[in-house]
Scaffold this motif. Sequence first.
Motif, PDB file in Angstrom:
ATOM      1  N   ASP A  50       0.734  -1.245   0.034  1.00 38.66           N
ATOM      2  CA  ASP A  50       0.051   0.060   0.005  1.00 38.66           C
ATOM      3  C   ASP A  50       0.969   1.172   0.142  1.00 38.66           C
ATOM      4  O   ASP A  50       1.401   1.602   0.980  1.00 38.66           O
ATOM      5  CB  ASP A  50      -0.965  -0.100   1.250  1.00 38.66           C
ATOM      6  CG  ASP A  50      -1.988   1.110   1.299  1.00 38.66           C
ATOM      7  OD1 ASP A  50      -1.861   1.838   0.115  1.00 38.66           O
ATOM      8  OD2 ASP A  50      -2.557   1.335   2.223  1.00 38.66           O
ATOM      9  N   ASP A  51       1.039   1.722  -0.977  1.00 41.92           N
ATOM     10  CA  ASP A  51       1.887   3.058  -1.323  1.00 41.92           C
ATOM     11  C   ASP A  51       3.193   3.008  -0.527  1.00 41.92           C
ATOM     12  O   ASP A  51       3.385   3.989   0.404  1.00 41.92           O
ATOM     13  CB  ASP A  51       0.736   4.395  -0.689  1.00 41.92           C
ATOM     14  CG  ASP A  51       1.392   5.535  -1.214  1.00 41.92           C
ATOM     15  OD1 ASP A  51       2.009   5.559  -2.367  1.00 41.92           O
ATOM     16  OD2 ASP A  51       1.164   6.498  -0.512  1.00 41.92           O
ATOM     17  N   LEU A  52       3.753   2.044  -0.818  1.00 39.27           N
ATOM     18  CA  LEU A  52       5.083   1.949  -0.090  1.00 39.27           C
ATOM     19  C   LEU A  52       6.382   2.643  -0.946  1.00 39.27           C
ATOM     20  O   LEU A  52       6.482   2.397  -2.050  1.00 39.27           O
ATOM     21  CB  LEU A  52       5.473   0.432  -0.124  1.00 39.27           C
ATOM     22  CG  LEU A  52       6.482  -0.268   0.999  1.00 39.27           C
ATOM     23  CD1 LEU A  52       5.987   0.263   2.138  1.00 39.27           C
ATOM     24  CD2 LEU A  52       6.891  -1.588   0.680  1.00 39.27           C
ATOM     25  N   SER A  87      -0.034   0.127  -9.007  1.00 36.40           N
ATOM     26  CA  SER A  87       0.297   1.560  -9.206  1.00 36.40           C
ATOM     27  C   SER A  87       1.711   1.748  -8.654  1.00 36.40           C
ATOM     28  O   SER A  87       2.220   0.806  -7.853  1.00 36.40           O
ATOM     29  CB  SER A  87      -0.649   2.447  -8.882  1.00 36.40           C
ATOM     30  OG  SER A  87      -0.731   2.472  -7.346  1.00 36.40           O
ATOM     31  N   GLY A  88       2.490   2.953  -9.012  1.00 38.07           N
ATOM     32  CA  GLY A  88       3.783   3.128  -8.362  1.00 38.07           C
ATOM     33  C   GLY A  88       4.761   2.111  -9.327  1.00 38.07           C
ATOM     34  O   GLY A  88       4.365   1.439 -10.135  1.00 38.07           O
ATOM     35  N   GLN A  89       5.675   2.289  -8.759  1.00 37.63           N
ATOM     36  CA  GLN A  89       7.005   1.541  -9.330  1.00 37.63           C
ATOM     37  C   GLN A  89       8.091   1.147  -8.258  1.00 37.63           C
ATOM     38  O   GLN A  89       8.250   1.835  -7.440  1.00 37.63           O
ATOM     39  CB  GLN A  89       7.594   2.102 -10.510  1.00 37.63           C
ATOM     40  CG  GLN A  89       8.075   3.509 -10.292  1.00 37.63           C
ATOM     41  CD  GLN A  89       8.535   3.909 -11.689  1.00 37.63           C
ATOM     42  OE1 GLN A  89       8.799   3.197 -12.633  1.00 37.63           O
ATOM     43  NE2 GLN A  89       9.016   5.407 -11.715  1.00 37.63           N
ATOM     44  N   ALA A  90       8.945   0.233  -8.826  1.00 37.30           N
ATOM     45  CA  ALA A  90      10.001  -0.387  -8.030  1.00 37.30           C
ATOM     46  C   ALA A  90      11.105  -0.383  -8.982  1.00 37.30           C
ATOM     47  O   ALA A  90      10.864  -0.918 -10.027  1.00 37.30           O
ATOM     48  CB  ALA A  90       9.865  -1.844  -7.519  1.00 37.30           C
ATOM     49  N   LEU A  91      12.302   0.219  -8.604  1.00 39.30           N
ATOM     50  CA  LEU A  91      13.459   0.610  -9.751  1.00 39.30           C
ATOM     51  C   LEU A  91      14.587  -0.070  -9.023  1.00 39.30           C
ATOM     52  O   LEU A  91      14.940  -0.097  -7.692  1.00 39.30           O
ATOM     53  CB  LEU A  91      13.625   2.102 -10.089  1.00 39.30           C
ATOM     54  CG  LEU A  91      12.593   2.914 -10.444  1.00 39.30           C
ATOM     55  CD1 LEU A  91      12.905   4.171 -10.674  1.00 39.30           C
ATOM     56  CD2 LEU A  91      12.059   2.119 -11.907  1.00 39.30           C
ATOM     57  N   VAL A  92      15.367  -0.835  -9.823  1.00 43.96           N
ATOM     58  CA  VAL A  92      16.727  -1.100  -9.356  1.00 43.96           C
ATOM     59  C   VAL A  92      17.734  -0.521 -10.272  1.00 43.96           C
ATOM     60  O   VAL A  92      17.817  -0.375 -11.384  1.00 43.96           O
ATOM     61  CB  VAL A  92      16.875  -2.735  -9.371  1.00 43.96           C
ATOM     62  CG1 VAL A  92      16.001  -3.196  -8.349  1.00 43.96           C
ATOM     63  CG2 VAL A  92      16.565  -3.405 -10.855  1.00 43.96           C
TER      64      VAL A  92
END
Lengths: 271, 254, 258
Positions: A50-52, A87-92
Amino acid sequence: MKLGAHVNPGFDLEVRTLVRRAGGPPPRILYRVIELQHLTKRYGGTLAVDDLSFRVEPGHVTGFLGPNGAGKSTTMRLILGLDAPTSGQALVNGRRYTSLRMPMREVGALLDAGAVHGGRSAYNHLLSLARTNGIGSARVVEVLEEVGLAGVARKRVGGFSLGMKQRLGIAAALLGDPGILMFDEPVNGLDPDGVRWIRGLMRSLAAEGRTILLSSHLMSEMALTAERIVIVGRGRLIAEATVAELTARYPSLEDAYMALTSDSVQYGAAR
Amino acid sequence: MKSVLSSEWVKLRSLASTYHTIGTAALMLVLGVLWTFYVSSLADERGSLRAAAPEQGFLPLLQMSLAVLGVLAITSEYATGVIHTSLITVPKRGRLLLAKAGIVGIATFLAASLILLVTYGASRLIAGGRRLGFNEASFADDLPMLLSSGLSATALALVGLGLGAAIRSTAGAIVSVVALLFVLPGVVNYLPPPWNTRLATILLPNLVPQIVEQRLSSRLGDGLLPPWAALGVLLIYPIIALIIGLIALERKDA
Amino acid sequence: MSVLSSEWLKIRSVRSTYLILGLGVSTILLGLVLATSAAGAYDAAPPEQQAAARIADLEEALIIMPQLCMGILGVLVVTSDYATGLIRTSLTLVPRRWPVVAAKSAVVGALALLVGALAVFGTHLTARSVLGGRFSGAYATAFADRLPLLVALTLTVPVFALLGTGLGALLRSAAGATSVIVGFVYVIPIIVGNIPEPWSERLGSLMISALPRQITGDHITTSVYGSLLPPPAAAAVMLAYAAAPLVSATWLVRRRDV
């Protein structure tokens, strides 16, 4: 620890992942960084994440804590592109994981040590993974030695104990000599000797300048291994702090964890 | 791509099930030899007879075994959870499926062609000069049939792979292949003419006869497709199945 | 008894069960399509062709669908336990072990009987009402005359389910057991149909699909199978298909390491 010899200096990566936004903030070096931006994942009616938002940076072990069902594994799956975020994203390294050309050379992960085909030998299991990223068989032999499985390399994985499977999973994560490593409960099933081995491995990997995200429920172990702590509960960020900060405010890391997550435990005995 | 292909090759050759399925397919040779001995002895009593060619009569065994190989290439990864590791090492899912298709395609075509050729050769050697009905054409005349039979087994293996990626369940995918190979043709048989022949003409098991311009069955008569079109339809089956598998793989969370 | 209710709970709490049951019963829809198209063709034909027109027994032609579905369900109730490791829990809770196999067989067998009856009788009655008085043969004779064959056909469905359960427990692999089931339904009959007489008829008489008509003595000349067995022998062969894998599986499950 022989890993140091293979550390990718990463200069090329550094140049490649230099993110320059026109008219935006100044360029940032996003080398060896995991960054979550408003990451959200919904499965049917439940919000697993949740909106992390948080960043994991190199040079130390970051502990990833939270009660069962808090969304730790889901977060890792989202980072690795196994699940698509709602939604949102995780980037490495400033990029989406699924856009990496040689992902094993940038990120190594151990999610579920049991996820191996029991009929395959340890060597063939690792070789099949290594080949995908153009990693040679010499490196396979090397990591098998590093995790202490060289003697059973040709044995069927089906006969391995949980601890041996954990070591195999760690070997898989190390194959590409990546700058970022994620481990989901790597200590499960290991004997005291193995627990101590993991502790030393995590610390030395971090000391080499790598980024380590480590989830575990063993607070005493975490206090010995991690420098920074991220705590999540019910998919949301609860706390982001150094172990030193937490143990200064609470008697121990365990007490800090208990106090901070008391509102977020979904599956637990009354306490 | 080369690296992913080489990884898939390691995966395929390091599994016992690969050898089990190819071994089952190779039963065709054993059955074919027994069969030829048997009909040869009958021919010695009766003079001549018209028997089915072993490489045609036992073709469903070959097709089904290699289809199971194709199914297992992906569903075993789902069953064990290895699929997660695979997708972590190869996040581009299309590339993973394409590499699997390449390796499964090459392996099954080579295995099928070898089994068919050896079965063909052994049965013709055993038959010798006897008139068994199936051993009267020359090898050059029979070659298109052998190659298209091998191709049909490969097509089925790739259909199994595509459906396996879409369904993720071994049993489910095998049943789907069975539906295409056996159930649909069985049901279509019972339609009134001309619809039985019209529908049967595009069904998988009827494509090989049309490629080599043989009739489908005494009930259905000749197929409606010229050889090149039948070959095209044979290639379209795996392409459609792989596209379905790819869409499922891309859309669904692993 | 508790083992039985546990197995029943396990099977009804899995989504794929409903898919398989639905697919098995959907045979009726196929029967409807075939009967409707046959009726259309009949009405379009000139009277002299109508008199000679025959129609296959649709419930017999389509029985392979419920047979296959329930055979697969039988396989899955065992192999899914092995695949997930749940079998260790099951066998720890029931150390005598055989009740686990027995309970699984009972649950799957009962479901298969239900699905078989629905599919066979549903298809027959649907075809009968769609066809009306068209075609001589199966759908023109009295329902009571057809009853023995319909019952025998229905029984082949639980036979497949138990065969699947037994094979699943013997092989512990969904792929292996499913392949053997498929072999029994499709591949072996095709091979047997291709071999020369007298073996084609001899072996053909032993195929599961050949047994219902041998049990009821309802022979037809167009059958691709044989009809050499007297009714009691045919019934015994049918029983053996279900019992032999199950008995050997039960014996093996008791002795084998999990």
